[in-house]
Design an enzyme around this catalytic site. Sequence first.
Site, PDB file in Angstrom:
ATOM      1  N   LYS A  20      13.873   4.772   0.087  1.00 27.42           N
ATOM      2  CA  LYS A  20      14.511   5.123   1.369  1.00 27.42           C
ATOM      3  C   LYS A  20      16.028   5.236   1.186  1.00 27.42           C
ATOM      4  CE  LYS A  20      10.935   5.365   4.103  1.00 27.42           C
ATOM      5  NZ  LYS A  20      10.527   6.643   4.672  1.00 27.42           N
ATOM      6  N   SER A  58      14.432   2.777   7.097  1.00 29.00           N
ATOM      7  CA  SER A  58      13.870   1.457   7.406  1.00 29.00           C
ATOM      8  C   SER A  58      14.943   0.394   7.291  1.00 29.00           C
ATOM      9  CB  SER A  58      12.758   1.178   6.391  1.00 29.00           C
ATOM     10  OG  SER A  58      12.352  -0.161   6.466  1.00 29.00           O
ATOM     11  N   TYR A 103       0.978   6.844  12.117  1.00 33.87           N
ATOM     12  CA  TYR A 103       1.193   5.889  13.225  1.00 33.87           C
ATOM     13  C   TYR A 103       2.407   6.270  14.076  1.00 33.87           C
ATOM     14  CZ  TYR A 103       2.466   1.351  15.340  1.00 33.87           C
ATOM     15  OH  TYR A 103       2.838   0.348  16.200  1.00 33.87           O
ATOM     16  N   ILE A 104       3.568   6.275  13.502  1.00 33.53           N
ATOM     17  CA  ILE A 104       4.772   6.539  14.306  1.00 33.53           C
ATOM     18  C   ILE A 104       4.852   8.026  14.664  1.00 33.53           C
ATOM     19  CG2 ILE A 104       7.291   6.298  14.409  1.00 33.53           C
ATOM     20  CD1 ILE A 104       6.988   4.084  12.226  1.00 33.53           C
ATOM     21  N   PHE A 139       8.611  12.123   8.830  1.00 38.18           N
ATOM     22  CA  PHE A 139       7.969  10.809   8.709  1.00 38.18           C
ATOM     23  C   PHE A 139       7.203  10.668   7.392  1.00 38.18           C
ATOM     24  CE2 PHE A 139       7.852  11.587  13.355  1.00 38.18           C
ATOM     25  CZ  PHE A 139       8.444  10.432  13.811  1.00 38.18           C
ATOM     26  N   TYR A 175       9.998   0.681  -2.665  1.00 40.19           N
ATOM     27  CA  TYR A 175       9.912   1.388  -1.381  1.00 40.19           C
ATOM     28  C   TYR A 175      11.292   1.462  -0.725  1.00 40.19           C
ATOM     29  CZ  TYR A 175       9.202   2.020   3.613  1.00 40.19           C
ATOM     30  OH  TYR A 175       9.309   2.458   4.904  1.00 40.19           O
TER      31      TYR A 175
HETATM   32  P1  NAD Z   1       1.874   6.281   8.251  1.00 40.24           P
HETATM   33  O1  NAD Z   1       1.369   6.055   6.866  1.00 40.24           O
HETATM   34  O2  NAD Z   1       0.982   5.983   9.384  1.00 40.24           O
HETATM   35  O3  NAD Z   1       2.395   7.781   8.410  1.00 40.24           O
HETATM   36  C1  NAD Z   1       2.886   8.535   7.328  1.00 40.24           C
HETATM   37  C2  NAD Z   1       2.127   9.848   7.334  1.00 40.24           C
HETATM   38  O4  NAD Z   1       2.619  10.679   6.276  1.00 40.24           O
HETATM   39  C3  NAD Z   1       0.635   9.673   7.116  1.00 40.24           C
HETATM   40  O5  NAD Z   1      -0.047  10.383   8.118  1.00 40.24           O
HETATM   41  C4  NAD Z   1       0.390  10.285   5.738  1.00 40.24           C
HETATM   42  O6  NAD Z   1      -0.883  10.876   5.644  1.00 40.24           O
HETATM   43  C5  NAD Z   1       1.508  11.289   5.633  1.00 40.24           C
HETATM   44  N1  NAD Z   1       1.961  11.608   4.266  1.00 40.24           N
HETATM   45  C6  NAD Z   1       2.280  10.743   3.276  1.00 40.24           C
HETATM   46  N2  NAD Z   1       2.710  11.424   2.196  1.00 40.24           N
HETATM   47  C7  NAD Z   1       2.683  12.758   2.530  1.00 40.24           C
HETATM   48  C8  NAD Z   1       3.011  13.943   1.842  1.00 40.24           C
HETATM   49  N3  NAD Z   1       3.447  13.916   0.579  1.00 40.24           N
HETATM   50  N4  NAD Z   1       2.860  15.117   2.480  1.00 40.24           N
HETATM   51  C9  NAD Z   1       2.398  15.158   3.762  1.00 40.24           C
HETATM   52  N5  NAD Z   1       2.059  14.070   4.451  1.00 40.24           N
HETATM   53  C10 NAD Z   1       2.208  12.872   3.851  1.00 40.24           C
HETATM   54  O7  NAD Z   1       3.239   5.444   8.376  1.00 40.24           O
HETATM   55  P2  NAD Z   1       4.142   5.164   9.657  1.00 40.24           P
HETATM   56  O8  NAD Z   1       4.106   3.719   9.914  1.00 40.24           O
HETATM   57  O9  NAD Z   1       3.833   6.128  10.723  1.00 40.24           O
HETATM   58  O10 NAD Z   1       5.576   5.480   9.029  1.00 40.24           O
HETATM   59  C11 NAD Z   1       6.191   6.737   9.196  1.00 40.24           C
HETATM   60  C12 NAD Z   1       7.505   6.725   8.431  1.00 40.24           C
HETATM   61  O11 NAD Z   1       8.313   5.654   8.914  1.00 40.24           O
HETATM   62  C13 NAD Z   1       7.341   6.476   6.925  1.00 40.24           C
HETATM   63  O12 NAD Z   1       8.284   7.268   6.246  1.00 40.24           O
HETATM   64  C14 NAD Z   1       7.670   4.999   6.773  1.00 40.24           C
HETATM   65  O13 NAD Z   1       8.186   4.725   5.493  1.00 40.24           O
HETATM   66  C15 NAD Z   1       8.724   4.816   7.852  1.00 40.24           C
HETATM   67  N6  NAD Z   1       8.823   3.444   8.344  1.00 40.24           N
HETATM   68  C16 NAD Z   1       7.702   2.808   8.808  1.00 40.24           C
HETATM   69  C17 NAD Z   1       7.803   1.493   9.258  1.00 40.24           C
HETATM   70  C18 NAD Z   1       6.588   0.723   9.726  1.00 40.24           C
HETATM   71  O14 NAD Z   1       6.644  -0.505   9.769  1.00 40.24           O
HETATM   72  N7  NAD Z   1       5.501   1.372  10.117  1.00 40.24           N
HETATM   73  C19 NAD Z   1       9.039   0.844   9.254  1.00 40.24           C
HETATM   74  C20 NAD Z   1      10.157   1.540   8.801  1.00 40.24           C
HETATM   75  C21 NAD Z   1      10.029   2.842   8.350  1.00 40.24           C
HETATM   76  C1  WQD Z   2       6.425  -9.927   9.600  1.00 35.99           C
HETATM   77  C2  WQD Z   2       6.435 -11.452   9.512  1.00 35.99           C
HETATM   78  C3  WQD Z   2       5.774 -12.276   7.358  1.00 35.99           C
HETATM   79  C4  WQD Z   2       1.655 -10.851   7.542  1.00 35.99           C
HETATM   80  C5  WQD Z   2       7.443  -4.836   6.473  1.00 35.99           C
HETATM   81  C6  WQD Z   2       8.085  -4.037   5.365  1.00 35.99           C
HETATM   82  C7  WQD Z   2       9.240  -3.243   5.893  1.00 35.99           C
HETATM   83  C8  WQD Z   2       8.849  -2.403   7.106  1.00 35.99           C
HETATM   84  C9  WQD Z   2       8.067  -3.179   8.115  1.00 35.99           C
HETATM   85  C10 WQD Z   2       8.496  -0.139   6.454  1.00 35.99           C
HETATM   86  C11 WQD Z   2       7.017 -11.972   8.206  1.00 35.99           C
HETATM   87  C12 WQD Z   2       4.776 -12.699   8.403  1.00 35.99           C
HETATM   88  C13 WQD Z   2       2.967 -11.135   7.843  1.00 35.99           C
HETATM   89  C14 WQD Z   2       0.718 -11.900   7.460  1.00 35.99           C
HETATM   90  C15 WQD Z   2       2.476 -13.456   7.986  1.00 35.99           C
HETATM   91  N1  WQD Z   2       8.038  -1.283   6.750  1.00 35.99           N
HETATM   92  N2  WQD Z   2       3.377 -12.417   8.058  1.00 35.99           N
HETATM   93  N3  WQD Z   2       1.173 -13.178   7.681  1.00 35.99           N
HETATM   94  O1  WQD Z   2       7.760  -7.959   6.153  1.00 35.99           O
HETATM   95  O2  WQD Z   2       9.246  -7.684   8.192  1.00 35.99           O
HETATM   96  O3  WQD Z   2       8.388  -5.704   7.050  1.00 35.99           O
HETATM   97  O4  WQD Z   2       7.019  -3.918   7.487  1.00 35.99           O
HETATM   98  O5  WQD Z   2       9.626   0.214   6.317  1.00 35.99           O
HETATM   99  O6  WQD Z   2       9.684  -2.466   4.835  1.00 35.99           O
HETATM  100  O7  WQD Z   2       8.525  -4.946   4.364  1.00 35.99           O
HETATM  101  O8  WQD Z   2       6.821  -7.089   8.354  1.00 35.99           O
HETATM  102  O9  WQD Z   2       4.717  -7.389   9.560  1.00 35.99           O
HETATM  103  O10 WQD Z   2       4.710  -7.640   7.043  1.00 35.99           O
HETATM  104  O11 WQD Z   2       5.796  -9.395   8.448  1.00 35.99           O
HETATM  105  O12 WQD Z   2       2.825 -14.621   8.164  1.00 35.99           O
HETATM  106  O13 WQD Z   2      -0.469 -11.712   7.170  1.00 35.99           O
HETATM  107  O14 WQD Z   2       5.072 -11.922   9.536  1.00 35.99           O
HETATM  108  O15 WQD Z   2       5.975 -13.308   6.409  1.00 35.99           O
HETATM  109  O16 WQD Z   2       7.706 -13.159   8.499  1.00 35.99           O
HETATM  110  P1  WQD Z   2       8.090  -7.220   7.379  1.00 35.99           P
HETATM  111  P2  WQD Z   2       5.410  -7.824   8.336  1.00 35.99           P
END
Ligand code: NAD
Ligand code: WQD
Length: 343
Positions: free
Chosen positions: A157, A129, A16-17, A85, A153
Amino acid sequence: MTEKFPEILVTGGAGYIGSHTCVALIQAGFMPVIVDNLSNSHPLAISRIEAITGTRPAFYKCDIADDAGLRTVLECHPCVATIHFAGLKAVGRSVSEPLETYRDNVCGSLSLLQTLRSRGINRLIFSSSATVYGGAEHMPIPETASIQPTNPYGHSKAMIEQILQDLVTAAPDMAIGVLRYFNPVGAHISGEIGEDPQGIPDNLFPYVSQVAVGRREKLLVFGDDYDTKDGTGVRDYIHVMDLADGHVAALQRCLDTDGLFAVNLGTGQGSSVLEIIQAFETVSGKPVAYEVVGRRPGDVATSFADPSKASDMLNFKAQRDLTQMCRDAWNWQQRNPTGYANR
Ligand code: NAD
Ligand code: WQD
């Protein structure tokens, strides 16, 4: 003769990101080289990056822990920096299967770092994160807040952040940017790439958009008795393309300056669950049915960033507002009702 753009290794670049950041990198004059094991993504994302930018990034289906595979990639592509990522992000699964999360995130990162060191690639951006702050008491959250994760998780991180800090201490010629994302949402404005969760979404935004498109019956709102403006949880949602721009800004700093920095990427604004529902209904013109249920274990009432360090250090400020986040998420959802699998 064609101009040669600096190559950037992007682990997890099909995700995604990562996919959105690849678009921003190409548009900023870099050439992403994607390695992804596709454990949580679809190869179609690469074609979509090409559809948006007119440039097809190199893609290798490869695990970050596969040292030999990565070396082969890096022999073909002399990357100047890495944006890392790749990892597992599902909080609930990290609680039920902690070893899987630690292996992929921590062991995977260690292996990647060793491979990068052996190739002399010493510029790195790492996806951390806001979850590392756990239940921070004071809002907004500055980077100096305590690191106190509350689930495996988040611990993974925090562990990687510590490893990176120790690495920079040992190797001061390295440059590392640790980016602590708040809540990334939305999609590229084209609707070509977006968030494609497998199964039932854990996160609010994809769940809301799946209700609006008719794929799920109703949203469960996890608690309306928090000490917040309307009782529901408040978060700092940031448009994924703003987040992508933040990576380009962080990369540019890493290419110029040694040492480690950690910055929040958020907007500094908090929105409640009910505000998100309302904004989504307005943009989509569709009702979002919901039912208030009990709190989700482990949730905090409020979380939003102090974004001033990113502004001062990287000259980065999120530009897109909540309406644009909803509009772009909805456009992606409508064009791809079942994600990448429908084409
Ligand atoms: P995502 O799951 O869409 O992307 C992660 C990608 O990494 C995927 O394409 C997956 O196939 C790949 N992957 C996983 N393990 C792997 C490995 N061992 N080798 C090669 N590829 C691998 O997730 P995202 O939302 O794009 O998140 C990207 C990064 O940002 C992650 O590290 C996640 O922890 C961090 N992050 C995400 C969020 C969020 O809310 N989406 C928030 C904070 C931090
Ligand atoms: C947002 C708000 C829920 C779903 C998570 C991970 C965090 C980070 C981002 C990677 C909260 C409420 C949610 C639903 C709801 N990921 N909610 N009904 O919890 O802030 O963070 O994603 O690093 O590590 O913990 O995001 O989108 O899950 O929730 O009411 O079906 O929506 O309670 O208040 P969160 P979220």
